[in-house]
Write an enzyme that holds these catalytic residues in place. Structure first.
Site, short mmCIF file in Angstrom:
data_model
loop_
_atom_site.label_atom_id
_atom_site.label_comp_id
_atom_site.label_asym_id
_atom_site.label_seq_id
_atom_site.Cartn_x
_atom_site.Cartn_y
_atom_site.Cartn_z
N LYS A 1 0.84 -1.20 0.00
CA LYS A 1 0.00 0.00 0.00
C LYS A 1 0.88 1.25 0.00
O LYS A 1 0.69 2.15 -0.80
CB LYS A 1 -0.92 -0.02 1.23
N GLU B 1 10.45 -4.64 4.59
CA GLU B 1 10.49 -6.05 4.18
C GLU B 1 10.22 -6.18 2.69
O GLU B 1 10.92 -6.88 1.96
CB GLU B 1 9.43 -6.86 4.95
N GLY C 1 -4.79 -1.67 4.89
CA GLY C 1 -4.03 -2.82 4.39
C GLY C 1 -4.73 -4.14 4.68
O GLY C 1 -4.83 -5.01 3.82
N ARG C 2 -5.22 -4.28 5.92
CA ARG C 2 -5.82 -5.57 6.30
C ARG C 2 -7.23 -5.74 5.75
O ARG C 2 -7.87 -6.76 6.00
CB ARG C 2 -5.79 -5.72 7.83
N GLU D 1 -4.88 -6.36 14.69
CA GLU D 1 -4.33 -5.05 14.31
C GLU D 1 -5.46 -4.01 14.39
O GLU D 1 -5.23 -2.84 14.66
CB GLU D 1 -3.72 -5.10 12.90
N HIS E 1 -6.29 -32.82 18.06
CA HIS E 1 -5.21 -33.64 18.61
C HIS E 1 -4.08 -32.77 19.12
O HIS E 1 -2.95 -33.26 19.28
CB HIS E 1 -4.72 -34.62 17.53
N LYS F 1 9.35 -0.79 14.16
CA LYS F 1 9.94 -0.47 12.85
C LYS F 1 11.05 0.58 13.02
O LYS F 1 12.14 0.44 12.47
CB LYS F 1 8.88 0.14 11.92
O1 F6P Z 1 3.14 -2.58 9.66
C1 F6P Z 1 1.80 -2.89 9.58
C2 F6P Z 1 1.31 -2.65 8.20
O2 F6P Z 1 1.21 -1.29 7.98
C3 F6P Z 1 -0.01 -3.34 7.94
O3 F6P Z 1 -1.09 -2.64 8.40
C4 F6P Z 1 0.04 -3.51 6.47
O4 F6P Z 1 -0.90 -4.43 6.02
C5 F6P Z 1 1.47 -3.97 6.30
O5 F6P Z 1 2.19 -3.20 7.23
C6 F6P Z 1 2.05 -3.80 4.93
O6 F6P Z 1 2.04 -2.47 4.52
P1 F6P Z 1 2.22 -2.07 3.02
O7 F6P Z 1 1.12 -2.69 2.24
O8 F6P Z 1 2.17 -0.57 2.99
O9 F6P Z 1 3.56 -2.59 2.56
#
Ligand code: F6P
Length: 555
Positions: free
Chosen positions: A208, A214, A273-274, A359, A390, A519
């Site tokens: 987003k 990452e 995002g979620r 979240e 189990h 972060k």
């Molecule tokens: O760090 C949390 C977050 O902002 C989530 O809410 C989001 O889904 C994820 O990181 C990834 O963010 P992006 O889509 O901006 O890379």
């Protein structure tokens, strides 16, 4: 109320009433579960058949929960969300994931602009792209057909697509495989890329913000992997253009990365995002299952939106389930909530729900910044049945903690298999599976009394260990089959349950400031990890000692 002042739910008359009812409440599912109770507590939402009858409530509790929803003006806040008011107060944004699944002939004006044509314009471009990849019309730079899609993203830019890709496996196109890289642990990229042919691999960078460490790190790793391995003579710029597309709200950053803006699919800051798997973030899924099935999934989402928006309170499944969660969390002391799909294809659904729910509702202040003085979001967790039976069901059946659980199952199996039993009899394995689904909620509800155990001839010294207290609450959700539409309905159901809880608690379910500190600290600590002694020396003693351990053992 909308995005105005939140109501402190503890100041409402209904809250006080619920507290009194909880004090006096004595669970007795054996007594409660009459035919008329079950009929009254079996609700329909789209294709979902939802049995609420095995929950720990009585008429008075249910009335008080609905009164609580009225006192916090839940209907007003729901209306505010659907109409595009800026209910994500701390980020000053509208919350309009529901607009992503509006039909093309709907309209929804936000800040003077109808957002529906934009949504469908991006959807049409994404569908056209998906069709080109599926038909072989989109090729790699050497002209070979794409066989593997690698989605690079994390959190909401990963969990939804992975979960749905797994869930809708029977709908995937043969010869096209998706893989997913999310973790910054280099093992993830290393393992995922292993064995792939660069000439037939297409990367979708999903972010987003297009600023997530990452995802950008993994995207660069993948770009280098591609350029290193393509045959000599492949033009790097053309290679990136043919093998990288992006999904983001930050299209300028996409261009800076070197991805052709023609190959970028946008969405909007009003999609959290979620809450984004039904936006272009679902591009990998669109390619895998095709536009038609993706459209069916959006239809399922929309059907649940309409149910939530319009069904009367007593028949409104997300409302009732959200209020039950409030009851368990704030009045009966539950800390966690299990989601137990009896569908192997939903094996990533609990992980997906963890981000959606935790979240969203893991907050300690209301949306006006005032602290809450009651518990908020539960820990969501789960595994598919029967594996969980189990592993951890022991604690749910006989442990000291209250764990409300949602059981999910489908009448028709994804794979119909027949076993030949030891006596040569034919056994429908899906029926065996469903028997477990039915047995578990029955056992949890009714338990087994000491007298019943004794009547089985169990030695007296073992009676207490073999007694089941029962009165363990469950909700059973069934649908005819796990189709794209049903998956959309299920996800939207949990989105709205999450909304209901957040609205009762007066919290902003759409921000996520709690992920920021870690972060920032990771950025600051990077040099210390790489050997900068001065930065290491600035750290607290525990962090210093851990970094020192790493330095000594890095090899
Ligand atoms: O760090 C949390 C977050 O902002 C989530 O809410 C989001 O889904 C994820 O990181 C990834 O963010 P992006 O889509 O901006 O890379």
């Amino acid at each position: 109320m909308s995005a105005g002042e939140p109501v402190d739910p503890t100041t409402t008359a209904a809250w006080a009433r619920l507290a009194g009812l909880a004090d006096a409440y004595e669970a007795d599912l054996r007594g409660t579960l009459t035919t008329s109770w079950v009929e009254k507590h079996t609700l329909l939402a789209g294709d979902l058949h939802v049995d609420l009858s095995k929950n720990l409530v009585d008429d008075a509790v249910e009335e008080a929960l609905l009164a609580l929803a009225d006192e916090v003006d839940l209907a007003g806040r729901r209306q505010a969300m659907f109409s595009g008011e800026r209910i994500n107060v701390t980020e000053d944004r509208a919350v309009l994931h529901t607009a992503l699944r509006l039909p093309a002939d709907a309209s929804l004006t936000v800040d003077g602009q109808d957002v529906v044509p934009e949504v469908h314009e991006v959807l049409a471009r994404a569908y056209a792209f998906a069709d080109r990849v599926r038909s072989g019309g989109w090729t790699g730079v050497t002209g070979r057909r794409i066989e593997t899609i690698v989605n690079i993203g994390i959190g909401g830019s990963d969990l939804g697509p992975v979960m749905a890709y797994e869930a809708l496996e029977p709908y995937r196109q043969e010869g096209l495989t998706c893989r997913f890289i999310s973790n910054i642990d280099p093992t993830d990229a290393g393992q995922t890329l292993s064995g792939l042919d660069p000439e037939t691999t297409l990367f979708i960078v999903s972010s987003k913000t297009f600023g997530t460490l990452e995802t950008l790190t993994n995207a660069r790793l993948c770009r280098a992997w591609l350029l290193d391995r393509l045959p000599d003579g492949a033009d790097p710029e053309a290679a990136v253009a043919q093998h990288f597309v992006a999904v983001s709200t930050a299209l300028d950053k996409v261009a800076d990365f070197g991805i052709d803006p023609e190959n970028a699919f946008g969405f909007w800051d009003w999609v959290g995002g979620r809450y984004s798997m039904d936006s272009a973030i679902g591009l990998s899924l669109m390619v895998a299952i095709g536009p038609e099935h993706f459209g069916d999934m959006l239809g399922g989402f929309h059907a649940m939106d309409e149910h939530f928006r319009t069904a009367p309170a007593a028949a409104n499944v997300p409302l009732r389930m959200g209020l039950l969660n409030v009851w368990y969390t704030n009045f009966l002391g539950a800390h966690t909530h299990a989601v137990l799909p009896y569908a192997q294809l939903l094996h990533r659904f609990p992980a997906y729900l963890q981000q959606l729910t935790m979240e969203s509702n893991g907050k300690s202040v209301r949306w006006d910044g005032t602290p809450v003085d009651h518990d908020t979001g539960e820990v969501f967790w789960g595994e598919p049945g029967t594996n969980g039976q189990h592993a951890f069901y022991q604690l749910i059946h006989q442990g000291t903690r209250l764990v409300p659980a949602d059981f999910i199952a489908f009448a028709r199996p994804a794979y119909a298999l027949t076993d030949t039993g030891p006596d040569g009899q034919s056994i429908d394995v899906h029926e065996l599976f469903l028997a477990n689904f039915f047995a578990q909620t029955k056992a949890l509800a009714f338990g087994r009394t000491a007298d019943e155990v004794r009547a089985e001839g169990v030695a007296e010294e073992l009676v207490s260990a073999r007694t089941f207290p029962g009165n363990r609450p469950t909700t059973s959700i069934m649908a005819p089959a796990l189709t794209p539409s049903v998956l959309g309905q299920l996800v939207a159901l949990y989105e709205h349950i999450t909304f209901v809880q957040g609205a009762v608690w007066g919290i902003d379910s759409f921000d996520q400031w709690g992920v920021e500190l870690g972060k920032q600290l990771a950025q600051q600590l990077g040099p210390a990890v790489s050997g900068d002694a001065a930065v290491a020396a600035e750290q607290d003693p525990s962090t210093q000692s851990l970094i020192a351990y790493y330095q000594e053992n890095r090899g």
